[in-house]
Scaffold this motif. Structure first.
Motif, PDB file in Angstrom:
ATOM      1  N   TYR A   8       0.841  -1.200   0.000  1.00 55.73           N
ATOM      2  CA  TYR A   8       0.000   0.000   0.000  1.00 55.73           C
ATOM      3  C   TYR A   8       0.870   1.241   0.000  1.00 55.73           C
ATOM      4  N   CYS A   9       0.232   2.376  -0.290  1.00 59.29           N
ATOM      5  CA  CYS A   9       0.917   3.667  -0.240  1.00 59.29           C
ATOM      6  C   CYS A   9       0.012   4.650   0.494  1.00 59.29           C
ATOM      7  N   LEU A  10       0.545   5.340   1.486  1.00 63.25           N
ATOM      8  CA  LEU A  10      -0.212   6.382   2.183  1.00 63.25           C
ATOM      9  C   LEU A  10       0.339   7.728   1.753  1.00 63.25           C
ATOM     10  N   THR A  11      -0.556   8.683   1.486  1.00 60.88           N
ATOM     11  CA  THR A  11      -0.095  10.042   1.208  1.00 60.88           C
ATOM     12  C   THR A  11      -0.861  10.997   2.107  1.00 60.88           C
ATOM     13  N   ALA A  12      -0.282  12.161   2.340  1.00 63.49           N
ATOM     14  CA  ALA A  12      -0.891  13.146   3.234  1.00 63.49           C
ATOM     15  C   ALA A  12      -2.222  13.623   2.668  1.00 63.49           C
ATOM     16  N   LEU A  13      -3.201  13.719   3.554  1.00 64.30           N
ATOM     17  CA  LEU A  13      -4.544  14.117   3.167  1.00 64.30           C
ATOM     18  C   LEU A  13      -4.585  15.525   2.590  1.00 64.30           C
ATOM     19  N   GLY A  14      -3.857  16.442   3.193  1.00 66.25           N
ATOM     20  CA  GLY A  14      -3.870  17.827   2.724  1.00 66.25           C
ATOM     21  C   GLY A  14      -3.063  18.044   1.459  1.00 66.25           C
ATOM     22  N   ALA A  15      -2.492  16.980   0.927  1.00 66.46           N
ATOM     23  CA  ALA A  15      -1.597  17.115  -0.225  1.00 66.46           C
ATOM     24  C   ALA A  15      -2.332  17.672  -1.431  1.00 66.46           C
ATOM     25  N   SER A  16      -1.608  18.376  -2.251  1.00 66.16           N
ATOM     26  CA  SER A  16      -2.196  18.874  -3.495  1.00 66.16           C
ATOM     27  C   SER A  16      -2.609  17.674  -4.341  1.00 66.16           C
ATOM     28  N   GLU A  17      -3.619  17.859  -5.160  1.00 67.95           N
ATOM     29  CA  GLU A  17      -4.072  16.800  -6.063  1.00 67.95           C
ATOM     30  C   GLU A  17      -2.902  16.282  -6.885  1.00 67.95           C
ATOM     31  N   ASN A  18      -2.034  17.208  -7.253  1.00 70.59           N
ATOM     32  CA  ASN A  18      -0.898  16.871  -8.098  1.00 70.59           C
ATOM     33  C   ASN A  18       0.007  15.839  -7.428  1.00 70.59           C
ATOM     34  N   PHE A  19       0.312  16.080  -6.146  1.00 72.81           N
ATOM     35  CA  PHE A  19       1.175  15.167  -5.373  1.00 72.81           C
ATOM     36  C   PHE A  19       0.538  13.785  -5.340  1.00 72.81           C
ATOM     37  N   TYR A  20      -0.737  13.762  -4.967  1.00 75.06           N
ATOM     38  CA  TYR A  20      -1.461  12.502  -4.859  1.00 75.06           C
ATOM     39  C   TYR A  20      -1.548  11.799  -6.209  1.00 75.06           C
ATOM     40  N   GLU A  77       1.325   6.225 -10.809  1.00 77.96           N
ATOM     41  CA  GLU A  77       2.423   5.255 -10.854  1.00 77.96           C
ATOM     42  C   GLU A  77       2.092   3.955 -10.126  1.00 77.96           C
ATOM     43  N   LEU A  78       1.254   4.048  -9.087  1.00 76.66           N
ATOM     44  CA  LEU A  78       1.123   2.913  -8.176  1.00 76.66           C
ATOM     45  C   LEU A  78      -0.237   2.237  -8.137  1.00 76.66           C
ATOM     46  N   ALA A  79      -1.291   2.973  -8.482  1.00 73.60           N
ATOM     47  CA  ALA A  79      -2.655   2.487  -8.221  1.00 73.60           C
ATOM     48  C   ALA A  79      -2.963   1.109  -8.807  1.00 73.60           C
ATOM     49  N   GLU A  80      -2.327   0.770  -9.940  1.00 68.12           N
ATOM     50  CA  GLU A  80      -2.625  -0.561 -10.493  1.00 68.12           C
ATOM     51  C   GLU A  80      -1.926  -1.661  -9.702  1.00 68.12           C
ATOM     52  N   HIS A  81      -0.969  -1.280  -8.847  1.00 62.93           N
ATOM     53  CA  HIS A  81      -0.236  -2.284  -8.060  1.00 62.93           C
ATOM     54  C   HIS A  81      -0.696  -2.345  -6.608  1.00 62.93           C
ATOM     55  N   VAL A  82      -0.886  -1.181  -6.000  1.00 60.42           N
ATOM     56  CA  VAL A  82      -1.252  -1.119  -4.576  1.00 60.42           C
ATOM     57  C   VAL A  82      -2.258   0.004  -4.351  1.00 60.42           C
ATOM     58  N   PRO A  83      -3.081  -0.114  -3.278  1.00 59.43           N
ATOM     59  CA  PRO A  83      -3.985   1.001  -2.974  1.00 59.43           C
ATOM     60  C   PRO A  83      -3.198   2.238  -2.546  1.00 59.43           C
ATOM     61  N   VAL A  84      -3.623   3.398  -3.029  1.00 60.54           N
ATOM     62  CA  VAL A  84      -3.009   4.666  -2.640  1.00 60.54           C
ATOM     63  C   VAL A  84      -4.052   5.391  -1.788  1.00 60.54           C
ATOM     64  N   VAL A  85      -3.726   5.633  -0.518  1.00 60.58           N
ATOM     65  CA  VAL A  85      -4.703   6.124   0.447  1.00 60.58           C
ATOM     66  C   VAL A  85      -4.297   7.484   0.998  1.00 60.58           C
ATOM     67  N   LYS A  86      -5.229   8.425   0.967  1.00 59.37           N
ATOM     68  CA  LYS A  86      -4.967   9.740   1.579  1.00 59.37           C
ATOM     69  C   LYS A  86      -5.307   9.641   3.062  1.00 59.37           C
ATOM     70  N   HIS A  94     -10.379   4.770   9.010  1.00 59.59           N
ATOM     71  CA  HIS A  94     -10.231   5.104   7.593  1.00 59.59           C
ATOM     72  C   HIS A  94      -9.104   4.277   6.966  1.00 59.59           C
ATOM     73  N   VAL A  95      -7.981   4.212   7.674  1.00 60.08           N
ATOM     74  CA  VAL A  95      -6.834   3.455   7.155  1.00 60.08           C
ATOM     75  C   VAL A  95      -7.159   1.965   7.109  1.00 60.08           C
ATOM     76  N   ARG A  96      -7.735   1.454   8.195  1.00 59.58           N
ATOM     77  CA  ARG A  96      -8.098   0.034   8.230  1.00 59.58           C
ATOM     78  C   ARG A  96      -9.016  -0.335   7.078  1.00 59.58           C
ATOM     79  N   ASN A  97      -9.999   0.531   6.812  1.00 55.65           N
ATOM     80  CA  ASN A  97     -10.965   0.249   5.748  1.00 55.65           C
ATOM     81  C   ASN A  97     -10.369   0.361   4.353  1.00 55.65           C
ATOM     82  N   SER A  98      -9.260   1.095   4.244  1.00 56.34           N
ATOM     83  CA  SER A  98      -8.674   1.363   2.931  1.00 56.34           C
ATOM     84  C   SER A  98      -7.575   0.387   2.545  1.00 56.34           C
ATOM     85  N   LEU A  99      -6.986  -0.282   3.526  1.00 54.77           N
ATOM     86  CA  LEU A  99      -5.863  -1.172   3.236  1.00 54.77           C
ATOM     87  C   LEU A  99      -6.347  -2.602   3.020  1.00 54.77           C
TER      88      LEU A  99
END
Length: 195
Positions: A28-40, A46-55, A88-93
């Motif tokens: 999995y990949c965690l990214t900061a919730l407040g991150a710009s859409e661009n960062f996320y 790059e990753l979504a087809e391999h692992v869940p990317v979770v804000k 939120h994290v538990r439900n997303s991973l």
């Protein structure tokens, strides 16, 4: 798959400290919730087809990589993580990833623990209970170890199942010792112009 590794350059809102605002594992990949859409979206593309990317927010902050530590087996979050954030994290991973809060007084878990899917190195002063939880939840062998004279091992060493990077001032002896311990090749170097 047999695809080669790829690297993508990304900045977090003008800060190159990507590792502070994200946490990437083989599951999995965690990214900061407040991150710009661009960062996320870079991570997602790059990753979504391999692992869940979770804000995610951790204890109301965006310092995901500094506050948490994880691998394909589990994710440890600081005690200050809210119930809502935890759920939120538990439900997303993926279901087989164990997510747990840890009551560790050195609360920036990402600064005091560095791990891959098999071993972890940890701050020499980390609580005993935390060590047990790390071993249990992340399924790793834990070594209390400084990197050279640096006890914030999570800040000064990062490694995967294939290899790792340690702080540029790490001595050859320390690097050899660590490499033996972790069973992966290590190089000394910097990310971010040396910081």
């Amino acid at each position: 798959g047999g695809g080669g590794a790829m690297a993508t350059r990304v900045n977090f809102e003008n800060s190159p400290d990507v590792g502070v605002f994200s946490l990437l594992t083989n599951a999995y990949c965690l990214t900061a919730l407040g991150a710009s859409e661009n960062f996320y979206s870079v991570f997602e593309a790059e990753l979504a087809e391999h692992v869940p990317v979770v804000k995610v927010d951790v204890a109301g902050t965006r310092l995901v990589g500094r506050m948490c530590v994880g691998n394909k087996n589990g994710l440890l979050m600081p005690n200050s993580t809210s119930d809502q954030e935890l759920m939120h994290v538990r439900n997303s991973l993926p279901d087989d990833v164990i997510v747990q809060r840890v009551d560790e007084r050195l609360s920036a878990l990402g600064n005091i623990i560095s791990c891959n899917d098999y071993v972890a190195i940890a701050h020499p002063d980390m609580d005993r209970e935390t060590e047990d939880i790390v071993a249990d939840v992340l399924g790793v062998e834990v070594f209390r170890q400084s990197v050279g004279d640096q006890i914030l091992v999570g800040s000064y060493a990062k490694f995967t199942n294939q290899g790792g990077l340690v702080h540029p001032r790490t001595s050859v002896e320390d690097m050899d010792e660590l490499s033996q311990l972790l069973q992966v090749p290590l190089v000394a170097g910097t990310v971010n112009r040396g910081s």
